[in-house]
Design an enzyme around this catalytic site. Structure first.
Site, PDB file in Angstrom:
ATOM      1  N   ARG A   1       2.856  -9.833  -6.355  1.00 35.45           N
ATOM      2  CA  ARG A   1       2.402 -10.644  -7.497  1.00 35.45           C
ATOM      3  C   ARG A   1       3.415 -10.501  -8.641  1.00 35.45           C
ATOM      4  O   ARG A   1       3.714 -11.482  -9.325  1.00 35.45           O
ATOM      5  CB  ARG A   1       0.974 -10.282  -7.906  1.00 35.45           C
TER       6      ARG A   1
ATOM      7  N   ARG B   1       8.172   1.524  -7.652  1.00 35.55           N
ATOM      8  CA  ARG B   1       7.890   2.948  -7.462  1.00 35.55           C
ATOM      9  C   ARG B   1       9.188   3.668  -7.130  1.00 35.55           C
ATOM     10  O   ARG B   1      10.039   3.125  -6.411  1.00 35.55           O
ATOM     11  CB  ARG B   1       6.881   3.169  -6.314  1.00 35.55           C
TER      12      ARG B   1
ATOM     13  N   GLU C   1       8.690  11.871 -10.225  1.00 34.19           N
ATOM     14  CA  GLU C   1       8.264  11.353 -11.526  1.00 34.19           C
ATOM     15  C   GLU C   1       7.202  12.285 -12.096  1.00 34.19           C
ATOM     16  O   GLU C   1       6.237  12.574 -11.378  1.00 34.19           O
ATOM     17  CB  GLU C   1       7.698   9.944 -11.343  1.00 34.19           C
TER      18      GLU C   1
ATOM     19  N   HIS D   1       7.672   5.104 -17.037  1.00 33.27           N
ATOM     20  CA  HIS D   1       6.606   4.336 -16.372  1.00 33.27           C
ATOM     21  C   HIS D   1       5.752   3.578 -17.407  1.00 33.27           C
ATOM     22  O   HIS D   1       4.530   3.747 -17.477  1.00 33.27           O
ATOM     23  CB  HIS D   1       5.729   5.280 -15.537  1.00 33.27           C
TER      24      HIS D   1
HETATM   25  N1  LIG Z   1       5.990   0.259 -13.588  1.00 40.35           N
HETATM   26  C1  LIG Z   1       4.694  -0.011 -13.709  1.00 40.35           C
HETATM   27  O1  LIG Z   1       4.084   0.314 -14.718  1.00 40.35           O
HETATM   28  C2  LIG Z   1       3.980  -0.765 -12.595  1.00 40.35           C
HETATM   29  C3  LIG Z   1       2.798  -1.456 -12.885  1.00 40.35           C
HETATM   30  C4  LIG Z   1       2.190  -2.188 -11.868  1.00 40.35           C
HETATM   31  C5  LIG Z   1       2.712  -2.196 -10.574  1.00 40.35           C
HETATM   32  N2  LIG Z   1       3.861  -1.476 -10.336  1.00 40.35           N
HETATM   33  C6  LIG Z   1       4.483  -1.498  -9.009  1.00 40.35           C
HETATM   34  O2  LIG Z   1       5.094  -2.786  -8.835  1.00 40.35           O
HETATM   35  C7  LIG Z   1       5.163  -3.092  -7.445  1.00 40.35           C
HETATM   36  C8  LIG Z   1       4.562  -4.479  -7.200  1.00 40.35           C
HETATM   37  O3  LIG Z   1       3.165  -4.452  -7.503  1.00 40.35           O
HETATM   38  P1  LIG Z   1       2.248  -5.706  -7.121  1.00 40.35           P
HETATM   39  O4  LIG Z   1       0.875  -5.428  -7.584  1.00 40.35           O
HETATM   40  O5  LIG Z   1       2.927  -6.937  -7.572  1.00 40.35           O
HETATM   41  O6  LIG Z   1       2.341  -5.591  -5.510  1.00 40.35           O
HETATM   42  P2  LIG Z   1       1.528  -6.415  -4.400  1.00 40.35           P
HETATM   43  O7  LIG Z   1       0.419  -5.593  -3.885  1.00 40.35           O
HETATM   44  O8  LIG Z   1       1.234  -7.793  -4.878  1.00 40.35           O
HETATM   45  O9  LIG Z   1       2.662  -6.483  -3.274  1.00 40.35           O
HETATM   46  C9  LIG Z   1       2.350  -6.880  -1.976  1.00 40.35           C
HETATM   47  C10 LIG Z   1       3.492  -7.702  -1.432  1.00 40.35           C
HETATM   48  O10 LIG Z   1       4.717  -6.960  -1.387  1.00 40.35           O
HETATM   49  C11 LIG Z   1       5.564  -7.545  -0.395  1.00 40.35           C
HETATM   50  N3  LIG Z   1       6.106  -6.505   0.491  1.00 40.35           N
HETATM   51  C12 LIG Z   1       5.406  -5.640   1.278  1.00 40.35           C
HETATM   52  N4  LIG Z   1       6.270  -4.880   1.996  1.00 40.35           N
HETATM   53  C13 LIG Z   1       7.520  -5.274   1.644  1.00 40.35           C
HETATM   54  C14 LIG Z   1       8.829  -4.861   2.053  1.00 40.35           C
HETATM   55  N5  LIG Z   1       9.022  -3.913   3.006  1.00 40.35           N
HETATM   56  N6  LIG Z   1       9.894  -5.451   1.478  1.00 40.35           N
HETATM   57  C15 LIG Z   1       9.736  -6.428   0.557  1.00 40.35           C
HETATM   58  N7  LIG Z   1       8.512  -6.871   0.153  1.00 40.35           N
HETATM   59  C16 LIG Z   1       7.435  -6.301   0.688  1.00 40.35           C
HETATM   60  C17 LIG Z   1       4.685  -8.514   0.405  1.00 40.35           C
HETATM   61  O11 LIG Z   1       4.938  -9.843  -0.040  1.00 40.35           O
HETATM   62  C18 LIG Z   1       3.275  -8.106   0.015  1.00 40.35           C
HETATM   63  O12 LIG Z   1       2.342  -9.174   0.114  1.00 40.35           O
HETATM   64  C19 LIG Z   1       4.431  -1.965  -6.712  1.00 40.35           C
HETATM   65  O13 LIG Z   1       5.344  -1.003  -6.264  1.00 40.35           O
HETATM   66  C20 LIG Z   1       3.557  -1.379  -7.807  1.00 40.35           C
HETATM   67  O14 LIG Z   1       3.195  -0.053  -7.531  1.00 40.35           O
HETATM   68  C21 LIG Z   1       4.494  -0.776 -11.314  1.00 40.35           C
END
Ligand SMILES: NC(=O)c1ccc[n+]([C@@H]2O[C@H](COP(=O)([O-])OP(=O)(O)OC[C@H]3O[C@@H](n4cnc5c(N)ncnc54)[C@H](O)[C@@H]3O)[C@@H](O)[C@H]2O)c1
Length: 333
Positions: A161, A244, A272, A291
């Site tokens: 997303r 991550r 982290e 973060h």
């Molecule tokens: N820094 C922060 O504060 C913060 C905040 C929110 C989320 N995050 C991180 O951001 C990232 C994205 O979060 P999200 O909620 O958008 O994720 P999400 O759950 O929407 O992501 C799922 C999608 O990731 C893709 N994916 C799965 N395996 C993959 C691979 N091997 N290679 C490439 N793409 C792949 C697929 O399209 C899957 O549908 C995650 O790692 C999450 O932990 C960080």
């Protein structure tokens, strides 16, 4: 209006104050019969009394684990609504096995990460960290060595997303970014619909000026950017990681940055927090942030607003917008 479901709040008090400021709390009280106890430890007698009639658990950071033991004390539970991102840390598989709906506010957490990433892409495209370090030493960049963002190739890892949000913003930017995507769950047709070109990860690394990581932390994504793939990146390229820390080989990246070959913008690290003596803290071409890309401070109430809207949908027997399905767990954050 349907009958108000009985709801128990389960998160730390300081988090609750941020997630549900007074107007949102008042709205929740109109939608649900909220138990006065805030549950952080499900094993107490008072928690047992609250859980005995609970139909909805509204969780947040600091919630207890929702496992078979807790479910035994909450026989009427119909939904776990999480006012934060991933539910993987506290919702056990047994919750789905019992047919209890699970919802997360990950959609609401995505916007700030997209904004943060976009700001970082623009800084990275200009090699801002190097220019700032030179400036501190009294050196101004000559015009031929200044870099702009126009036409920069940005490689997005993961059409998550957040990844999709970043893609949309990159394509809407004035800079005319060229966007590549690597994601094993996306077809070339899906990528074309997103307006980007689907490539494998090696090609993405070799062709990008900026690589931005948005895949979830899964067993198969550990060190997705390892020493070999980092070696494929162009000299002067930048790595942005707001996903991550485990997705990037921290030590290999540190070596490439220390050599001045790559720049890095890291909101997450492995480990982290990163120990203060780590070399990444001292490199002028590395920006480390603790973060902070997701909802912070004033933004945290977005998570509460999302969760309260989910409670409303639950009370009306409507589908939950942030539903987390068991079958998706292996590929989502
Ligand atoms: N820094 C922060 O504060 C913060 C905040 C929110 C989320 N995050 C991180 O951001 C990232 C994205 O979060 P999200 O909620 O958008 O994720 P999400 O759950 O929407 O992501 C799922 C999608 O990731 C893709 N994916 C799965 N395996 C993959 C691979 N091997 N290679 C490439 N793409 C792949 C697929 O399209 C899957 O549908 C995650 O790692 C999450 O932990 C960080």
């Amino acid at each position: 209006m349907a009958e108000r479901p009985k709801l128990v709040l389960a998160m730390r008090q300081d988090i609750l104050d941020l997630v549900l400021p007074a107007p949102l709390r008042a709205r929740l009280d109109t939608l649900a019969d909220v138990h006065p106890l805030l549950v952080t430890d499900a094993a107490t007698r008072e928690a047992g009394d609250a859980l005995a009639t609970a139909e909805v658990l509204l969780t947040g950071w600091g919630a207890p684990e929702i496992d078979a033991g807790l479910l035994a004390r909450a026989p009427r539970l119909g939904a776990v609504i999480h006012a934060a991102g991933t539910v993987k840390h506290h919702v056990h598989p047994v919750v789905w096995e019992r047919g209890i709906a699970v919802s997360s506010a990950a959609d609401a957490n995505a916007g700030p990460v997209v904004d943060f990433t976009m700001a970082t892409v623009v800084l990275a495209a200009r090699r801002t960290l190097g220019a700032a370090a030179d400036y501190r030493r009294g050196r101004l960049p000559s015009y031929p060595e200044r870099r702009g963002a126009d036409g920069a190739v940005v490689g997005v890892i993961g059409a998550s997303r957040i990844g999709r949000g970043v893609i949309a913003r990159l394509l809407a930017a004035d800079a005319g970014f060229q966007v590549l995507l690597a994601d094993p769950y996306v077809t070339a047709a899906d990528a074309a619909a997103l307006g980007v070109r689907l490539v494998d990860l090696d090609e993405l690394c070799a062709a990008s000026d900026i690589v931005t990581v948005h895949a979830p932390d899964l067993p198969e994504t550990r060190h997705l950017l390892d020493a070999r793939r980092l070696g494929l990146l162009r000299d002067g390229a930048a790595v942005i990681n707001t996903a991550r820390g485990r997705l990037v080989d921290t030590e290999a990246l540190a070596l490439a940055c220390a050599a001045g070959r790559l720049d890095a913008y890291l909101d997450v690290t492995d480990p982290e927090p990163l120990p203060v003596e780590h070399v990444l803290h001292r490199l002028p071409n590395v920006l480390l942030t603790p973060h902070i890309a997701g909802c912070q401070g004033s933004e945290v109430q977005r998570l509460g607003a999302y969760a309260v809207a989910e409670v409303e949908r639950f009370a009306r027997h409507e589908a939950l917008l942030g539903a987390v399905r068991a079958g998706d767990l292996a590929r989502i954050a």
